[in-house]
Design a protein around this motif. Structure first.
Motif, PDB file in Angstrom:
ATOM      1  N   UNK A  49     -31.527  33.945 -15.471  1.00  0.00           N
ATOM      2  CA  UNK A  49     -31.171  32.549 -15.245  1.00  0.00           C
ATOM      3  C   UNK A  49     -32.355  31.607 -15.449  1.00  0.00           C
ATOM      4  N   UNK A  50     -33.534  32.191 -15.672  1.00  0.00           N
ATOM      5  CA  UNK A  50     -34.752  31.391 -15.810  1.00  0.00           C
ATOM      6  C   UNK A  50     -35.271  31.464 -17.239  1.00  0.00           C
ATOM      7  N   UNK A  51     -35.572  30.298 -17.793  1.00  0.00           N
ATOM      8  CA  UNK A  51     -36.206  30.256 -19.093  1.00  0.00           C
ATOM      9  C   UNK A  51     -37.710  30.141 -18.868  1.00  0.00           C
ATOM     10  N   UNK A  52     -38.425  29.837 -19.896  1.00  0.00           N
ATOM     11  CA  UNK A  52     -39.885  29.692 -19.778  1.00  0.00           C
ATOM     12  C   UNK A  52     -40.208  28.788 -18.582  1.00  0.00           C
ATOM     13  N   UNK A  53     -40.718  29.358 -17.514  1.00  0.00           N
ATOM     14  CA  UNK A  53     -40.959  28.580 -16.295  1.00  0.00           C
ATOM     15  C   UNK A  53     -42.117  27.606 -16.486  1.00  0.00           C
ATOM     16  N   UNK A  54     -41.894  26.380 -16.011  1.00  0.00           N
ATOM     17  CA  UNK A  54     -42.924  25.338 -16.080  1.00  0.00           C
ATOM     18  C   UNK A  54     -43.659  25.187 -14.762  1.00  0.00           C
ATOM     19  N   UNK A  55     -43.047  25.671 -13.679  1.00  0.00           N
ATOM     20  CA  UNK A  55     -43.734  25.588 -12.386  1.00  0.00           C
ATOM     21  C   UNK A  55     -43.301  26.738 -11.481  1.00  0.00           C
ATOM     22  N   UNK A  56     -44.256  27.172 -10.707  1.00  0.00           N
ATOM     23  CA  UNK A  56     -44.054  28.196  -9.692  1.00  0.00           C
ATOM     24  C   UNK A  56     -44.693  27.664  -8.422  1.00  0.00           C
ATOM     25  N   UNK A  57     -43.934  27.646  -7.329  1.00  0.00           N
ATOM     26  CA  UNK A  57     -44.462  27.206  -6.040  1.00  0.00           C
ATOM     27  C   UNK A  57     -44.205  28.329  -5.045  1.00  0.00           C
ATOM     28  N   UNK A  58     -45.280  28.884  -4.503  1.00  0.00           N
ATOM     29  CA  UNK A  58     -45.176  29.940  -3.503  1.00  0.00           C
ATOM     30  C   UNK A  58     -45.496  29.301  -2.162  1.00  0.00           C
ATOM     31  N   UNK A  85     -44.519  28.925 -19.304  1.00  0.00           N
ATOM     32  CA  UNK A  85     -45.073  28.019 -20.300  1.00  0.00           C
ATOM     33  C   UNK A  85     -46.595  28.026 -20.173  1.00  0.00           C
ATOM     34  N   UNK A  86     -47.275  27.785 -21.280  1.00  0.00           N
ATOM     35  CA  UNK A  86     -48.747  27.786 -21.257  1.00  0.00           C
ATOM     36  C   UNK A  86     -49.314  26.778 -20.269  1.00  0.00           C
ATOM     37  N   UNK A  87     -48.638  25.664 -20.105  1.00  0.00           N
ATOM     38  CA  UNK A  87     -49.139  24.608 -19.223  1.00  0.00           C
ATOM     39  C   UNK A  87     -48.514  24.663 -17.825  1.00  0.00           C
ATOM     40  N   UNK A  88     -47.958  25.798 -17.453  1.00  0.00           N
ATOM     41  CA  UNK A  88     -47.262  25.912 -16.162  1.00  0.00           C
ATOM     42  C   UNK A  88     -48.199  25.645 -14.990  1.00  0.00           C
ATOM     43  N   UNK A  89     -47.644  24.987 -13.970  1.00  0.00           N
ATOM     44  CA  UNK A  89     -48.384  24.779 -12.729  1.00  0.00           C
ATOM     45  C   UNK A  89     -48.003  25.886 -11.763  1.00  0.00           C
ATOM     46  N   UNK A  90     -49.001  26.625 -11.296  1.00  0.00           N
ATOM     47  CA  UNK A  90     -48.812  27.699 -10.318  1.00  0.00           C
ATOM     48  C   UNK A  90     -49.439  27.235  -9.018  1.00  0.00           C
ATOM     49  N   UNK A  91     -48.619  27.009  -7.998  1.00  0.00           N
ATOM     50  CA  UNK A  91     -49.093  26.513  -6.711  1.00  0.00           C
ATOM     51  C   UNK A  91     -48.843  27.544  -5.631  1.00  0.00           C
ATOM     52  N   UNK A  92     -49.776  27.625  -4.689  1.00  0.00           N
ATOM     53  CA  UNK A  92     -49.572  28.455  -3.507  1.00  0.00           C
ATOM     54  C   UNK A  92     -50.015  27.665  -2.284  1.00  0.00           C
ATOM     55  N   UNK A  93     -49.195  27.744  -1.232  1.00  0.00           N
ATOM     56  CA  UNK A  93     -49.584  27.163   0.056  1.00  0.00           C
ATOM     57  C   UNK A  93     -50.499  28.149   0.768  1.00  0.00           C
ATOM     58  N   UNK A 108     -56.800  33.170  -8.524  1.00  0.00           N
ATOM     59  CA  UNK A 108     -57.269  32.651  -9.812  1.00  0.00           C
ATOM     60  C   UNK A 108     -56.943  33.618 -10.943  1.00  0.00           C
ATOM     61  N   UNK A 109     -57.151  34.902 -10.725  1.00  0.00           N
ATOM     62  CA  UNK A 109     -56.888  35.910 -11.759  1.00  0.00           C
ATOM     63  C   UNK A 109     -55.416  35.983 -12.139  1.00  0.00           C
ATOM     64  N   UNK A 110     -54.551  35.492 -11.265  1.00  0.00           N
ATOM     65  CA  UNK A 110     -53.113  35.558 -11.517  1.00  0.00           C
ATOM     66  C   UNK A 110     -52.495  34.212 -11.865  1.00  0.00           C
ATOM     67  N   UNK A 111     -53.329  33.264 -12.243  1.00  0.00           N
ATOM     68  CA  UNK A 111     -52.838  32.012 -12.791  1.00  0.00           C
ATOM     69  C   UNK A 111     -52.657  30.871 -11.827  1.00  0.00           C
ATOM     70  N   UNK A 112     -52.953  31.067 -10.546  1.00  0.00           N
ATOM     71  CA  UNK A 112     -52.826  29.945  -9.607  1.00  0.00           C
ATOM     72  C   UNK A 112     -53.783  28.843 -10.038  1.00  0.00           C
ATOM     73  N   UNK A 113     -53.240  27.651 -10.240  1.00  0.00           N
ATOM     74  CA  UNK A 113     -54.089  26.526 -10.644  1.00  0.00           C
ATOM     75  C   UNK A 113     -53.939  25.331  -9.701  1.00  0.00           C
ATOM     76  N   UNK A 114     -53.212  25.537  -8.612  1.00  0.00           N
ATOM     77  CA  UNK A 114     -53.095  24.493  -7.580  1.00  0.00           C
ATOM     78  C   UNK A 114     -52.970  25.165  -6.220  1.00  0.00           C
ATOM     79  N   UNK A 115     -53.789  24.706  -5.280  1.00  0.00           N
ATOM     80  CA  UNK A 115     -53.769  25.198  -3.899  1.00  0.00           C
ATOM     81  C   UNK A 115     -53.317  24.054  -3.002  1.00  0.00           C
ATOM     82  N   UNK A 116     -52.379  24.354  -2.126  1.00  0.00           N
ATOM     83  CA  UNK A 116     -51.932  23.396  -1.122  1.00  0.00           C
ATOM     84  C   UNK A 116     -52.400  23.916   0.237  1.00  0.00           C
ATOM     85  N   UNK A 117     -53.438  23.281   0.774  1.00  0.00           N
ATOM     86  CA  UNK A 117     -54.047  23.731   2.029  1.00  0.00           C
ATOM     87  C   UNK A 117     -53.424  23.042   3.230  1.00  0.00           C
ATOM     88  N   UNK A 118     -52.922  23.833   4.157  1.00  0.00           N
ATOM     89  CA  UNK A 118     -52.316  23.304   5.375  1.00  0.00           C
ATOM     90  C   UNK A 118     -53.380  22.975   6.408  1.00  0.00           C
TER      91      UNK A 118
END
Length: 170
Positions: A49-58, A85-93, A108-118
């Motif tokens: 059900x998912x095509x080339x993902x543009x964002x991942x939020x964990x 997608x090459x420009x995908x945003x990978x976020x983790x809280x 970082x090694x797994x593509x996370x390019x955004x950190x959301x710090x609580x």
């Protein structure tokens, strides 16, 4: 077809008083292992059900409370299930108290390019009112490690309008 994915990790080091999201602080290694296995099965069933993902939020919960090995397994499951997608945003809280150098490297090694710090508040009294555990004095060290690992997109989760909070507190 969907091009964004949210993954809820329902585990925390402790349950904050303000939190209404489903999470548990009383979890075992076996429960976390079972959760990852279930996630793998769900991804297998629904990945078409998912095509080339543009964002991942964990999010969660507190995904960073997973062990380094568990984080590696989570990313193995994600990367074997989905294309990005090459420009995908990978976020983790993350809770600052549950991060360390080894985990930051795994992120970082797994593509996370955004950190959301609580952080919720820099005021210790407000943090106590919220039932927020952990020390945030290590934020400078964390920011340095994020930058060393090329994670430059960082946001801080903050909470405003807490009873008895003043503008000065904010």
């Amino acid at each position: 077809m969907f091009n964004s994915l949210y993954i809820h990790i329902p585990f925390c080091l402790s349950k904050c008083d303000y939190c209404v999201f489903y999470s548990t602080a009383n979890h075992t290694t076996l429960q976390r292992k079972d959760f990852l296995e279930c996630l793998k099965k769900e991804f297998e069933k629904h990945k078409s059900q998912c095509s080339h993902l543009k964002s991942l939020f964990i999010g969660g919960g507190t995904p960073s409370c997973l062990s380094t090995r568990e984080l590696q397994e989570l990313f193995k499951i994600i990367h074997s299930s989905f294309d990005f997608a090459d420009s995908a945003e990978f976020t983790i809280e993350s809770n600052p108290a549950s991060l360390n150098l080894e985990k930051i490297k795994v992120l970082a090694d797994n593509g996370i390019n955004r950190i959301s710090l609580g952080v919720q508040s820099f005021n210790p009294d407000i943090r106590t009112i919220l039932g927020r555990k952990g020390d945030i004095t290590m934020l400078d060290d964390l920011f340095n490690e994020f930058h060393k690992n090329d994670i430059k997109n960082i946001n801080l989760d903050m909470i405003y309008a807490i009873p008895e909070q003043t503008c000065h507190d904010w």
